[in-house]
Design an enzyme around this catalytic site. Sequence first.
Site, PDB file in Angstrom:
ATOM      1  N   SER A   1       0.651  -1.270   0.036  1.00  0.00           N
ATOM      2  CA  SER A   1       0.003   0.145   0.018  1.00  0.00           C
ATOM      3  C   SER A   1       0.789   1.477   0.163  1.00  0.00           C
ATOM      4  O   SER A   1       0.181   2.413  -0.119  1.00  0.00           O
ATOM      5  CB  SER A   1      -0.958   0.119   1.373  1.00  0.00           C
TER       6      SER A   1
ATOM      7  N   LYS B   1       0.519   3.361  -2.780  1.00  0.00           N
ATOM      8  CA  LYS B   1      -0.803   4.297  -3.193  1.00  0.00           C
ATOM      9  C   LYS B   1      -0.496   5.818  -3.169  1.00  0.00           C
ATOM     10  O   LYS B   1      -1.172   6.323  -4.130  1.00  0.00           O
ATOM     11  CB  LYS B   1      -2.014   3.917  -2.014  1.00  0.00           C
TER      12      LYS B   1
ATOM     13  N   TYR C   1      -3.061  -3.262 -10.662  1.00  0.00           N
ATOM     14  CA  TYR C   1      -2.997  -2.932  -9.141  1.00  0.00           C
ATOM     15  C   TYR C   1      -2.167  -3.846  -8.482  1.00  0.00           C
ATOM     16  O   TYR C   1      -1.352  -3.662  -7.629  1.00  0.00           O
ATOM     17  CB  TYR C   1      -4.463  -2.711  -8.523  1.00  0.00           C
TER      18      TYR C   1
ATOM     19  N   TYR D   1      -4.898   4.767   7.748  1.00  0.00           N
ATOM     20  CA  TYR D   1      -6.210   3.881   7.748  1.00  0.00           C
ATOM     21  C   TYR D   1      -6.950   4.417   9.103  1.00  0.00           C
ATOM     22  O   TYR D   1      -7.048   5.547   9.476  1.00  0.00           O
ATOM     23  CB  TYR D   1      -6.101   2.446   7.600  1.00  0.00           C
TER      24      TYR D   1
ATOM     25  N   VAL E   1       1.399  -3.746   4.066  1.00  0.00           N
ATOM     26  CA  VAL E   1       1.549  -4.816   4.823  1.00  0.00           C
ATOM     27  C   VAL E   1       2.591  -5.581   4.411  1.00  0.00           C
ATOM     28  O   VAL E   1       3.072  -6.688   5.025  1.00  0.00           O
ATOM     29  CB  VAL E   1       0.429  -5.794   4.142  1.00  0.00           C
TER      30      VAL E   1
HETATM   31  O1  DON Z   1      -4.583  -4.816  -1.726  1.00  0.00           O
HETATM   32  C1  DON Z   1      -4.110  -5.036  -0.845  1.00  0.00           C
HETATM   33  O2  DON Z   1      -4.680  -5.791   0.215  1.00  0.00           O
HETATM   34  C2  DON Z   1      -2.619  -5.196  -0.574  1.00  0.00           C
HETATM   35  N1  DON Z   1      -1.875  -5.500  -1.756  1.00  0.00           N
HETATM   36  C3  DON Z   1      -2.116  -3.992  -0.045  1.00  0.00           C
HETATM   37  C4  DON Z   1      -2.668  -3.635   1.443  1.00  0.00           C
HETATM   38  C5  DON Z   1      -1.750  -2.707   2.237  1.00  0.00           C
HETATM   39  O3  DON Z   1      -0.637  -2.804   2.353  1.00  0.00           O
HETATM   40  C6  DON Z   1      -2.450  -2.187   3.610  1.00  0.00           C
HETATM   41  N2  DON Z   1      -1.672  -1.432   4.345  1.00  0.00           N
HETATM   42  N3  DON Z   1      -1.197  -1.501   5.414  1.00  0.00           N
END
Ligand code: DON
Length: 596
Positions: free
Chosen positions: A62, A65, A187, A239, A257
């Site tokens: 993320s 983003k 994505y 978040y 993550v």
């Molecule tokens: O889309 C997803 O769920 C993961 N590729 C990225 C989510 C993420 O990194 C949330 N951040 N803490």
Amino acid sequence: MVDKILSELYEDFRRRDNHGKLADYIPELSRVNRANFGIVLTTIDGYQYSYGDSEVEFTIQSVSKPFIYGMALQEYGVDKVLEKISVEPSGDAFNSISLYPESGRPFNPMINAGAITATDMVWQLYKDETFDRILKNFSTYAGSPLKLDTSVYNSESETGHRNRAIAHLLRNFNILRSEVDAPLDVYFKQCSIKVTCRQLSIMGATLASHGTNPITGKKALKGKYVPNVLSVMASCGMYDYSGEWIYNVGLPAKSGVGGAVLAVLPGQLSIAVYSPPLDKKGNSVFGIDLCKTIAEQFSLHLYKTPRQIKHVLRRQLTLRTARSKFKRDLGAENLFDRFGGDYHVMELQGDLCFATCELFMRKISDDAQTLVLNVRRCTTIDDGAFMLIYKLHEDFRQSGRCLYITDYTHLDLLFGWSQKQVEFLRFREHDDALNYLENIILEANDYEVKLEPVCLMDQQLLANLTECEIEELKKHLVHKTYLPGETIIRKGSAAEHIFFIESGRVSIHDTVDGHRDVTLAVINSGNCFGEMALLDKQSRSADVKAQTTVACFVMLYEILDRIETLAGIKVKILTNLGATLSSRLRRANKEIASFT
Ligand code: DON
């Protein structure tokens, strides 16, 4: 000093237990080494402090983003992107289906729904080239080529059911404009781009530097969109922890993550932390705690950002060049030229904060056995800056060196500490510190201080005169005494005399801004004043006042021309005066060159 503090912090965290858990909803992420731990701080002039696993690769997830959001802004402009993606914190988790009920617009670009939408907007323009363009743009931010982690990509694509549901819901509201699978695939790839902690920190420093990579100088994002990206990082980047984060830490940030947290202080720096174990909100446990600790220790909170960073160091010189106002003779000047190199002076200006202290501390010479930091032109000092300066003083003391801060009384934090009689704040006046250090050099080199009363034979300007010449000259001099505070010469008056100080001390004064009295110089016995007009016949350029009871031999300029027996003396006096003036001119040139 910054390096010392950060490495201590790294070691402290490395020894801590980490109760976080690896991300497992993307199976490949559960296979990373949970002990991986790296920290990199990058400044806006590209200087990096790296610790631990700063070169271990991980997937950006993320943290991608903000950068894809910047690409969408750059392609479509703010208004068009706002039609598709709002900028409201959702207060929900990253994978929540936070869409506005009527329009289906995602709350913000930091949650998955918003990020998928941003990726789709870029995909709408570049279709099959989209991922290559994303890789290229992200590599510009990083300052080195980035690649896809195909294992993580495959793992995420095979298990990305929730994101597929979100994408289809976005398609249902026509937020995704044409299809689901292709932009969603991009994505997944975007989230699976491999970075190191060091590269990620440079990406953050690029945002801190208004979209320009501070190391390569390449533009990754138009500066006008940087505030848009940073503001959603500040309000939504963590978040449902974003509110506490911006309140306590105060830095625009983004977590992933994969185990990364990237924090950005606009105009100053970025901090990237890599530690895979996550808390319940999907944020790296160490990433959160470390950024919070660093921000607190260095007082980095966004809403106290200082005005100017790069010009904190106004001047850097040594006692070979810097002088106190106490005028010395050529013998003393020669000793300062030879032994003044160990005594350094740095004149600082502007706000003293982490970034400005970090910058000037990097420029402290290893040769500085003694360092005088003049803060007369500094406007503020915050807790982080004071902590750094205090630790710098401790570091100097422990290594047998001396640090003095001068002209600090207008800075409350320093003035408050000076009441505790701390050594590094013993000199309120900069000139007192310089005079003290000059005397150390003179004493260390057995300089013979002329004892008062200083006879004519030992007067600086009468060097090389024979005893007969001195006796002949003395016949034409008048001996005068002045009381403390008495004005001996007035600015603007006609200049007709030179004054050889036999005993006592005078000070040279001028008035600045029409009212402020400034001491330009202090002249001790054995030296003279009023000699300049012997050369240029100008009126007096400043006032001269007796600081103590002063006894002088006073000489009328014209006797050197009128009395034949003094003709040879005039040549010697002018030669001595020329030597003094050329020494002052040489030093003035060095002083001018010392401005940074
Ligand atoms: O889309 C997803 O769920 C993961 N590729 C990225 C989510 C993420 O990194 C949330 N951040 N803490």
